[in-house]
Design a protein around this motif. Structure first.
Motif, PDB file in Angstrom:
ATOM      1  N   GLU A  41       0.615  -1.133  -0.100  1.00  0.00           N
ATOM      2  CA  GLU A  41       0.077  -0.110   0.064  1.00  0.00           C
ATOM      3  C   GLU A  41       0.858   1.262  -0.042  1.00  0.00           C
ATOM      4  O   GLU A  41       0.228   2.428  -0.207  1.00  0.00           O
ATOM      5  CB  GLU A  41      -0.832   0.173   1.239  1.00  0.00           C
ATOM      6  CG  GLU A  41      -1.948  -1.043   1.078  1.00  0.00           C
ATOM      7  CD  GLU A  41      -3.378  -0.899   2.096  1.00  0.00           C
ATOM      8  OE1 GLU A  41      -3.384   0.223   2.512  1.00  0.00           O
ATOM      9  OE2 GLU A  41      -3.886  -1.840   2.601  1.00  0.00           O
ATOM     10  N   ARG A  71      -3.028  -2.994  -3.610  1.00  0.00           N
ATOM     11  CA  ARG A  71      -3.433  -3.448  -2.083  1.00  0.00           C
ATOM     12  C   ARG A  71      -4.104  -4.714  -1.963  1.00  0.00           C
ATOM     13  O   ARG A  71      -4.659  -5.294  -2.899  1.00  0.00           O
ATOM     14  CB  ARG A  71      -4.502  -2.197  -1.527  1.00  0.00           C
ATOM     15  CG  ARG A  71      -5.951  -2.350  -2.008  1.00  0.00           C
ATOM     16  CD  ARG A  71      -6.723  -1.597  -1.312  1.00  0.00           C
ATOM     17  NE  ARG A  71      -6.533   0.086  -1.259  1.00  0.00           N
ATOM     18  CZ  ARG A  71      -6.394   0.651  -0.221  1.00  0.00           C
ATOM     19  NH1 ARG A  71      -6.264  -0.076   0.901  1.00  0.00           N
ATOM     20  NH2 ARG A  71      -5.956   1.736  -0.352  1.00  0.00           N
ATOM     21  N   THR A  73      -6.559  -7.285  -0.829  1.00  0.00           N
ATOM     22  CA  THR A  73      -7.918  -7.248  -0.401  1.00  0.00           C
ATOM     23  C   THR A  73      -8.299  -8.628   0.073  1.00  0.00           C
ATOM     24  O   THR A  73      -9.601  -8.779   0.067  1.00  0.00           O
ATOM     25  CB  THR A  73      -8.812  -7.148  -1.654  1.00  0.00           C
ATOM     26  OG1 THR A  73      -8.335  -7.583  -2.941  1.00  0.00           O
ATOM     27  CG2 THR A  73      -8.401  -5.465  -2.142  1.00  0.00           C
ATOM     28  N   ARG A  77      -5.312 -12.289  -2.455  1.00  0.00           N
ATOM     29  CA  ARG A  77      -5.396 -11.354  -3.632  1.00  0.00           C
ATOM     30  C   ARG A  77      -5.017 -10.252  -3.386  1.00  0.00           C
ATOM     31  O   ARG A  77      -5.048  -9.419  -2.170  1.00  0.00           O
ATOM     32  CB  ARG A  77      -7.004 -11.341  -3.815  1.00  0.00           C
ATOM     33  CG  ARG A  77      -7.577 -10.390  -4.622  1.00  0.00           C
ATOM     34  CD  ARG A  77      -9.026 -10.474  -4.872  1.00  0.00           C
ATOM     35  NE  ARG A  77      -9.414 -12.133  -5.705  1.00  0.00           N
ATOM     36  CZ  ARG A  77     -10.627 -12.356  -5.708  1.00  0.00           C
ATOM     37  NH1 ARG A  77     -11.761 -11.760  -5.350  1.00  0.00           N
ATOM     38  NH2 ARG A  77     -10.815 -13.569  -6.384  1.00  0.00           N
ATOM     39  N   SER A  79      -5.517  -6.095  -5.289  1.00  0.00           N
ATOM     40  CA  SER A  79      -6.259  -5.427  -6.260  1.00  0.00           C
ATOM     41  C   SER A  79      -5.551  -4.177  -6.613  1.00  0.00           C
ATOM     42  O   SER A  79      -4.691  -3.762  -5.964  1.00  0.00           O
ATOM     43  CB  SER A  79      -7.621  -4.745  -5.527  1.00  0.00           C
ATOM     44  OG  SER A  79      -8.282  -4.115  -6.406  1.00  0.00           O
ATOM     45  N   THR A 122      -7.443  -7.678 -10.459  1.00  0.00           N
ATOM     46  CA  THR A 122      -7.037  -8.257  -9.210  1.00  0.00           C
ATOM     47  C   THR A 122      -6.029  -9.594  -9.588  1.00  0.00           C
ATOM     48  O   THR A 122      -6.134  -9.777 -10.751  1.00  0.00           O
ATOM     49  CB  THR A 122      -8.335  -9.036  -8.607  1.00  0.00           C
ATOM     50  OG1 THR A 122      -8.660  -9.995  -9.254  1.00  0.00           O
ATOM     51  CG2 THR A 122      -9.122  -7.925  -8.044  1.00  0.00           C
TER      52      THR A 122
END
Length: 288
Positions: A41, A71, A73, A77, A79, A122
């Motif tokens: 992030e 980031r 998610t 995963r 995104s 994603t």
């Protein structure tokens, strides 16, 4: 260990590092730990590697955005919020990603399968791991600048401008693939560590690393490759696609030889301007 395919095993055995590779391979997981999620992030840059499902050519691309555009998610995963339109073309395809922070000399790699979304895409993780800071050049800071990307120029050979660009590079990103996956990795050294042997060929030394040989293992199984060079100050990118093979010297050294199929030169492609590099103390002198 099932983290390696036959290509990586062949190169590990050639280098005599199978036991070390097994030890390091235990660091490969399938989940994104909280510290890795926090790292993602903070990053304004993500490198994505994949094979084009239409042409079969392998390439690496750079995506940029405000921190938070990438980031986690979920535990498996990430995104990516981006206006890049390649996500639809790569629907369901294996991709490799690498987030590299020159400020801390940290990097994180996540390999998996891509799915487009309304705001980007994603990636569902198959492998998640970090590497040591070896050969990463430190850049203390960056700023976002207002740039309009220039018109991409497609080439089938390297001219003087591209040759000089490569000769000045201290970093590039390598995209490779295997039967069920893709990988994006970092290569670094002092300027001059990449040599342009001809308008269609370049070489670089394979410096000792983590002993996994994911990239060279992929090339052993499938020679298709993509290279991405970027100008950390002006944002220009040079993307190359072609094939690569590893040459083993009698003294145990390794050299990778890349043959160009096509190149793409894009002025001001990225809106990031980084500070001057502090070269890694692990970098050998390329003149030796």
């Amino acid at each position: 260990m099932d983290v390696y395919h036959a290509g990586s095993r062949a190169v590990q055995d050639r280098a005599g590092v199978r036991d070390r590779a097994d030890h390091v391979g235990r660091s490969l997981g399938r989940t994104i730990k909280p510290i890795a999620a926090a790292f993602l992030e903070q990053q304004p840059l993500l490198i994505v590697a994949a094979a084009d499902p239409e042409t079969g050519r392998v390439g690496a691309s750079a995506l940029a955005g405000a921190p938070g555009f990438v980031r986690a998610t979920g535990p498996r995963r990430i995104s990516v919020h981006t206006a890049d339109l390649s996500g639809e073309r790569l629907r369901g395809q294996p991709v490799g990603t690498i987030a590299l922070d020159p400020r801390t000399r940290r990097r994180m790699r996540l390999n998996g399968h891509l799915h487009p979304t309304a705001t980007g895409f994603t990636v569902d993780a198959d492998q998640v791991f970090s590497n040591c800071p070896k050969h990463i050049q430190r850049r203390e800071s960056y700023e976002t600048v207002d740039r309009t990307p220039g018109t991409p120029r497609h080439l089938t050979q390297l001219g003087t401008e591209e040759t000089d660009f490569i000769a000045a590079a201290d970093t590039f990103f390598l995209a490779t693939v295997h039967r069920t996956g893709a990988d994006a990795s970092h290569r670094g050294g002092n300027p001059g560590f990449v040599q342009v042997a001809s308008p269609h060929e370049l070489t670089w030394p394979d410096y000792s690393g983590n002993a996994m040989f994911l990239s060279l293992g992929n090339l052993h199984a499938d020679p298709r490759a993509g290279l991405l060079f970027l100008d950390w100050e002006r944002g220009t990118t040079l993307q190359l696609t072609g094939e690569a093979r590893t040459e083993f010297g009698p003294d145990g050294t390794r050299t990778v030889r890349f043959t160009l199929t096509e190149a793409r030169w894009t002025p001001a492609a990225l809106p990031l301007r980084w500070s001057a590099p502090e070269y890694s103390p692990a970098n050998p002198d390329p003149a030796r």
